[in-house]
Enzyme design. Structure first.
Site, short mmCIF file in Angstrom:
data_model
loop_
_atom_site.label_atom_id
_atom_site.label_comp_id
_atom_site.label_asym_id
_atom_site.label_seq_id
_atom_site.Cartn_x
_atom_site.Cartn_y
_atom_site.Cartn_z
N GLU A 148 -6.06 -9.27 3.57
CA GLU A 148 -5.27 -8.59 4.60
C GLU A 148 -5.25 -9.47 5.83
O GLU A 148 -6.31 -9.79 6.39
CB GLU A 148 -5.84 -7.21 4.92
CG GLU A 148 -5.60 -6.20 3.82
CD GLU A 148 -6.00 -4.78 4.18
OE1 GLU A 148 -5.90 -4.38 5.37
OE2 GLU A 148 -6.42 -4.06 3.25
N GLN A 202 2.14 -6.07 5.55
CA GLN A 202 2.34 -5.72 4.17
C GLN A 202 3.76 -6.10 3.78
O GLN A 202 4.55 -6.43 4.65
CB GLN A 202 2.08 -4.23 3.97
CG GLN A 202 0.64 -3.82 4.27
CD GLN A 202 0.31 -2.41 3.81
OE1 GLN A 202 1.09 -1.74 3.14
NE2 GLN A 202 -0.88 -1.94 4.19
N TYR A 216 -6.81 -9.21 11.30
CA TYR A 216 -5.49 -8.96 11.87
C TYR A 216 -5.40 -9.56 13.27
O TYR A 216 -6.38 -9.54 14.02
CB TYR A 216 -5.24 -7.45 11.97
CG TYR A 216 -4.93 -6.80 10.64
CD1 TYR A 216 -3.64 -6.83 10.12
CD2 TYR A 216 -5.92 -6.15 9.91
CE1 TYR A 216 -3.35 -6.23 8.90
CE2 TYR A 216 -5.64 -5.55 8.68
CZ TYR A 216 -4.35 -5.59 8.19
OH TYR A 216 -4.05 -5.00 6.98
N GLU A 234 0.85 -1.20 0.00
CA GLU A 234 0.00 0.00 0.00
C GLU A 234 0.88 1.25 0.00
O GLU A 234 2.03 1.21 0.46
CB GLU A 234 -0.89 -0.02 1.26
CG GLU A 234 -1.84 1.15 1.36
CD GLU A 234 -2.90 0.98 2.45
OE1 GLU A 234 -2.80 0.02 3.24
OE2 GLU A 234 -3.82 1.82 2.49
N ASN A 282 -12.23 -1.33 -0.96
CA ASN A 282 -11.54 -1.94 0.17
C ASN A 282 -12.24 -1.55 1.46
O ASN A 282 -12.55 -0.37 1.66
CB ASN A 282 -10.09 -1.45 0.22
CG ASN A 282 -9.40 -1.82 1.54
OD1 ASN A 282 -9.07 -2.98 1.76
ND2 ASN A 282 -9.22 -0.86 2.42
N GLU A 283 -12.47 -2.54 2.31
CA GLU A 283 -13.11 -2.26 3.62
C GLU A 283 -14.23 -1.23 3.44
O GLU A 283 -14.25 -0.18 4.07
CB GLU A 283 -12.07 -1.82 4.65
CG GLU A 283 -11.04 -2.91 4.91
CD GLU A 283 -10.17 -2.73 6.15
OE1 GLU A 283 -10.20 -1.65 6.78
OE2 GLU A 283 -9.47 -3.71 6.51
O1 AHR Z 1 -2.97 -2.60 6.24
C1 AHR Z 1 -3.26 -1.39 6.87
C2 AHR Z 1 -4.72 -1.03 6.76
O2 AHR Z 1 -5.48 -1.97 7.47
C3 AHR Z 1 -5.33 -1.05 5.39
O3 AHR Z 1 -5.10 0.13 4.70
C4 AHR Z 1 -6.78 -1.23 5.66
O4 AHR Z 1 -7.46 -1.90 4.61
C5 AHR Z 1 -6.81 -2.01 6.95
O5 AHR Z 1 -7.67 -1.48 7.87
#
Ligand code: AHR
Length: 519
Positions: free
Chosen positions: A321, A370, A264, A51, A198-199
């Site tokens: 992600e 990332q 995450y 990103e 995205n999201e």
């Molecule tokens: O990876 C960091 C961020 O986490 C991304 O930009 C977003 O999609 C997520 O919330």
């Protein structure tokens, strides 16, 4: 309590039963079921994400042609080599939250004439757009990765999306292909994957699933030339999001090849107390692994919903992600999400990849967040220096699973208990390719080696070779100017074959065992 054991049985039918049975201590068993093998582990499960965030693109990948740092057309030579050595199959770009602020025409044409914007999500820094569509696709060609382009839905227009796909993929004479030619590229690029927002439940527009499903269908209708469209999917356990998206696109599956999932691992109590990447104790280690293991429950839950609308599993679950999200390193920009990476990160990467392998009947792609200098990065850079993280070595070790036939496994594991909290000690997945069975195993317990009996009833085999990632302490990590503390080392396998075949996994280790079938 000590002899209570976990039994996970994973079959090609997505059956996961959780059984507790009593056996004597120390007899961990891994049973392989080649007779149930039918699904291929898509290489894209080993994908990455880059990103416009912090030093991922600028400094990490791209330094510009005039940089004193060795580069090819502005891309760091050391990073290119490291990524090629790791066999990176697919790369998602330009975000993330950044994607829904990105207007692609800002990033084409002569660099000096490209307008700057403010990167509102990530530190409010100026984005000069010197890395745009041509640079991204050139970089993918250099590293041999398939590109995955995430389209702006939150602040973008349908026409903008449609023209971007045409610019990238069309072979016809058109305003967009003429513009591409004017910018130095005659032939279209080979881009299969496009994400639509995205999201969109959050930074991508704060939409409801009902609203987004309609928006998705509208955007997807005009992305002519895109082969594989990925809808913006759920945040972690948000089952309703998946339900609504699948329900509202069920008659439009010809325009929906993938649905994403973001999860995450946040080790601490909350997002404001995530905890240090390096300084942690066994309680944090245990908690991090427990939260990582949740990935399997999430995949099962979302897959069950998808099965209702798509029993033939045409729509892939795209975990685009995932990874550990720690506090930023002290003294660094909080908006840049720069964190170090230890043996704990290697262990959670291995567990996640085992989970994706085991569920490859539905998980068709995954992208760790990332790639360079951001979150659970495989590469860290500082000026002209480069560090390969423990997570890098897990990806390198596990690359043998890419494109292999997944072998379902039964994992019988002793408990790893801390302060009354229990997780299994052993975690594993298996696959076969070219007559070799590849088994990846983790001993999650940082204080105790474990013996594992491998049962592979139907075929003869001989040990081919083994390798291991492990360290002295849980907090071991690789750092600038230091010899590598962690990388892949040879792991001696017991010979000759005896029944039962038992291997000893050192405490806190990730191990690859390769067995030659029919030897
Ligand atoms: O990876 C960091 C961020 O986490 C991304 O930009 C977003 O999609 C997520 O919330």
């Amino acid at each position: 309590m000590k002899n209570k054991r976990f039994v996970f049985r994973i079959s090609g039918l997505l059956l996961l039963s959780f059984t507790l049975c009593r056996q004597s201590e120390g007899q961990n068993r891994l049973i392989l079921h080649p007779e149930l093998a039918k699904d291929t582990i898509q290489k894209e499960i080993y994908g990455h994400f880059a990103e416009h965030l912090g030093r991922c693109i600028y400094g990490g990948i791209y330094v510009g042609e005039n940089s004193p740092i060795p580069n090819i057309r502005g891309f760091r030579t050391d990073v290119i080599q490291a990524l090629k050595d790791m066999d990176i199959p697919v790369l998602r770009w330009p975000g993330g939250c950044f994607a829904d602020t990105y207007h692609w025409k800002d990033g084409i044409g002569p660099r000096a004439e490209r307008p700057s914007i403010i990167n509102v999500h990530w530190g409010g820094v100026t984005e000069d757009n010197s890395f745009g569509t041509h640079e991204f696709l050139d970089f993918c060609e250099l590293i041999g990765a398939e590109p995955y382009v995430n389209i702006n839905v939150g602040s973008g227009l349908v026409r903008e999306a449609s023209e971007w796909v045409e610019y990238i993929t069309s072979e016809n004479d058109s305003p967009m292909t003429r513009l591409r030619l004017q910018n130095g590229r005659d032939k279209p690029w080979n881009v299969k994957y496009f994400g639509i927002g995205n999201e969109t439940w959050g930074c991508g527009g704060n939409m409801s699933p009902e609203y987004y499903a309609d928006v998705y269908r509208q955007f997807a209708s005009f992305c002519f030339g895109a082969d594989y469209l990925i809808a913006s999917g759920a945040n972690a356990g948000d089952a309703r999001w998946t339900e609504v998206l699948m329900e509202k696109t069920q008659y439009h599956q010809w325009m929906t090849q993938g649905l994403s999932l973001h999860y995450y691992t946040v080790p601490g109590e909350s997002w404001s107390q995530k905890g240090s990447a390096i300084q942690f104790n066994e309680k944090d280690w245990h908690a991090t692994l427990k939260k990582t293991l949740r990935m399997e429950q999430l995949i099962i839950k979302h897959s069950e919903i998808m099965d209702k609308f798509d029993p033939d599993r045409n729509v892939g679950l795209i975990v685009d992600e995932w990874g550990n999200w720690h506090d930023v390193e002290p003294g660094t920009n909080p908006g840049f999400l720069y964190q170090q990476n230890t043996l704990r990160d290697a262990m959670t990467a291995a567990v996640n990849l085992n989970i994706f392998n085991r569920h490859c009947e539905r998980v068709k792609m995954a992208n760790i967040a990332q790639m360079v200098n951001v979150l659970q990065a495989v590469i860290l850079t500082r000026d002209d220096q480069l560090v390969l993280t423990p997570t890098y070595y897990v990806f390198k070790m596990y690359r043998i699973h890419q494109g292999a036939l997944m072998i379902p496994v039964t994992v019988e594991s002793e408990d790893y208990i801390l302060d009354g909290d229990t997780i299994p000690s052993m975690h594993a997945s298996a696959s076969s390719k070219d007559g070799v069975v590849n088994i990846t195993l983790c001993n999650l317990n940082p204080g105790k080696p474990i013996s594992v009996e491998i049962e592979y009833s139907e075929l003869d085999f001989i040990p081919a070779d083994g390798s291991i990632i492990h360290g002295e302490t849980m907090n071991d990590h690789n750092d600038f100017g230091q010899p590598e503390a962690l990388n892949i080392q040879p792991f001696a396998l017991p010979q000759p074959i005896r029944s039962p075949y038992v291997i000893e996994l050192p405490a806190k280790s990730v191990v690859l065992v390769r067995l030659t079938v029919g030897g």
